[in-house]
Design an enzyme around this catalytic site. Sequence first.
Site, PDB file in Angstrom:
ATOM      1  N   HIS A   1      -1.706   3.554  -4.072  1.00  0.00           N
ATOM      2  CA  HIS A   1      -1.452   4.206  -2.782  1.00  0.00           C
ATOM      3  C   HIS A   1      -0.166   4.993  -2.835  1.00  0.00           C
ATOM      4  O   HIS A   1       0.816   4.551  -3.419  1.00  0.00           O
ATOM      5  CB  HIS A   1      -1.399   3.181  -1.638  1.00  0.00           C
TER       6      HIS A   1
ATOM      7  N   HIS B   1       2.790   6.448  -0.576  1.00  0.00           N
ATOM      8  CA  HIS B   1       3.429   6.378   0.745  1.00  0.00           C
ATOM      9  C   HIS B   1       3.861   7.791   1.151  1.00  0.00           C
ATOM     10  O   HIS B   1       4.472   8.510   0.351  1.00  0.00           O
ATOM     11  CB  HIS B   1       4.710   5.530   0.692  1.00  0.00           C
TER      12      HIS B   1
HETATM   13  P1  AMP Z   1       3.649  -1.334  -1.808  1.00  0.00           P
HETATM   14  O1  AMP Z   1       4.861  -2.222  -1.751  1.00  0.00           O
HETATM   15  O2  AMP Z   1       3.959   0.043  -2.332  1.00  0.00           O
HETATM   16  O3  AMP Z   1       2.482  -1.986  -2.538  1.00  0.00           O
HETATM   17  O4  AMP Z   1       3.229  -1.112  -0.311  1.00  0.00           O
HETATM   18  C1  AMP Z   1       2.097  -1.671   0.277  1.00  0.00           C
HETATM   19  C2  AMP Z   1       2.055  -1.174   1.699  1.00  0.00           C
HETATM   20  O5  AMP Z   1       0.799  -1.493   2.246  1.00  0.00           O
HETATM   21  C3  AMP Z   1       3.122  -1.806   2.619  1.00  0.00           C
HETATM   22  O6  AMP Z   1       3.939  -0.777   3.171  1.00  0.00           O
HETATM   23  C4  AMP Z   1       2.294  -2.546   3.676  1.00  0.00           C
HETATM   24  O7  AMP Z   1       2.886  -2.488   4.946  1.00  0.00           O
HETATM   25  C5  AMP Z   1       0.979  -1.790   3.624  1.00  0.00           C
HETATM   26  N1  AMP Z   1      -0.181  -2.550   4.040  1.00  0.00           N
HETATM   27  C6  AMP Z   1      -0.573  -3.775   3.614  1.00  0.00           C
HETATM   28  N2  AMP Z   1      -1.728  -4.150   4.203  1.00  0.00           N
HETATM   29  C7  AMP Z   1      -2.079  -3.130   5.022  1.00  0.00           C
HETATM   30  C8  AMP Z   1      -3.159  -2.912   5.917  1.00  0.00           C
HETATM   31  N3  AMP Z   1      -4.128  -3.831   6.095  1.00  0.00           N
HETATM   32  N4  AMP Z   1      -3.212  -1.761   6.609  1.00  0.00           N
HETATM   33  C9  AMP Z   1      -2.236  -0.829   6.456  1.00  0.00           C
HETATM   34  N5  AMP Z   1      -1.183  -0.972   5.621  1.00  0.00           N
HETATM   35  C10 AMP Z   1      -1.102  -2.111   4.919  1.00  0.00           C
END
Ligand code: AMP
Length: 158
Positions: A100, A102
């Site tokens: 993903h 950001h």
């Molecule tokens: P990372 O640390 O780059 O893996 O970031 C994962 C991101 O996914 C975090 O900013 C979380 O807040 C976000 N996240 C986790 N679960 C969900 C969800 N169900 N819907 C939207 N965002 C999510």
Amino acid sequence: MSACIFCGIVAGTAPATKVHEDDTLCAFLDIRPITRGHMLVIPKLHATNLDDLDAALGARLFALGHRMAKALRRSTLGADGANLILNDGKSAFQTVHHVHLHVVPRHTGDIRSFATGMLFRGRVGSQPDPATTAAAIRTGLDRLDLEESGAKDKEQHA
Ligand code: AMP
Ligand code: ZN
């Protein structure tokens, strides 16, 4: 991959506020945002990390992130900058193991850097009204489309 929360979002079995969806990509609001409008852009096809991601799909992923950053500047969220960050692997603090990107809207005067924002995420700039936030970003996308089609028209008539 049924245990993957982002695959669940793509499939529509897990809740999310989607901002954009096409045949290969999806963009939705992060549930623990650094700022209002913080989005995640993902490939629909599960890829755990960059090693696992098709290069052409990776290029499309960034292209959509680029487009989203431009849309944020044109949206009513008032962003005049953005952080685009991809945490690749546990050592890079990747916590959801579906690739993903950001896309975080930023504003002149923001006091926290992206890194500090990560520590405080969810505690600042929550998405109090996700539907309105998503609509604001879509308006930015519409404005970008209009601008680009206007520029094309000008080129054709030059
Ligand atoms: P990372 O640390 O780059 O893996 O970031 C994962 C991101 O996914 C975090 O900013 C979380 O807040 C976000 N996240 C986790 N679960 C969900 C969800 N169900 N819907 C939207 N965002 C999510
Ligand atoms: Zn997945």
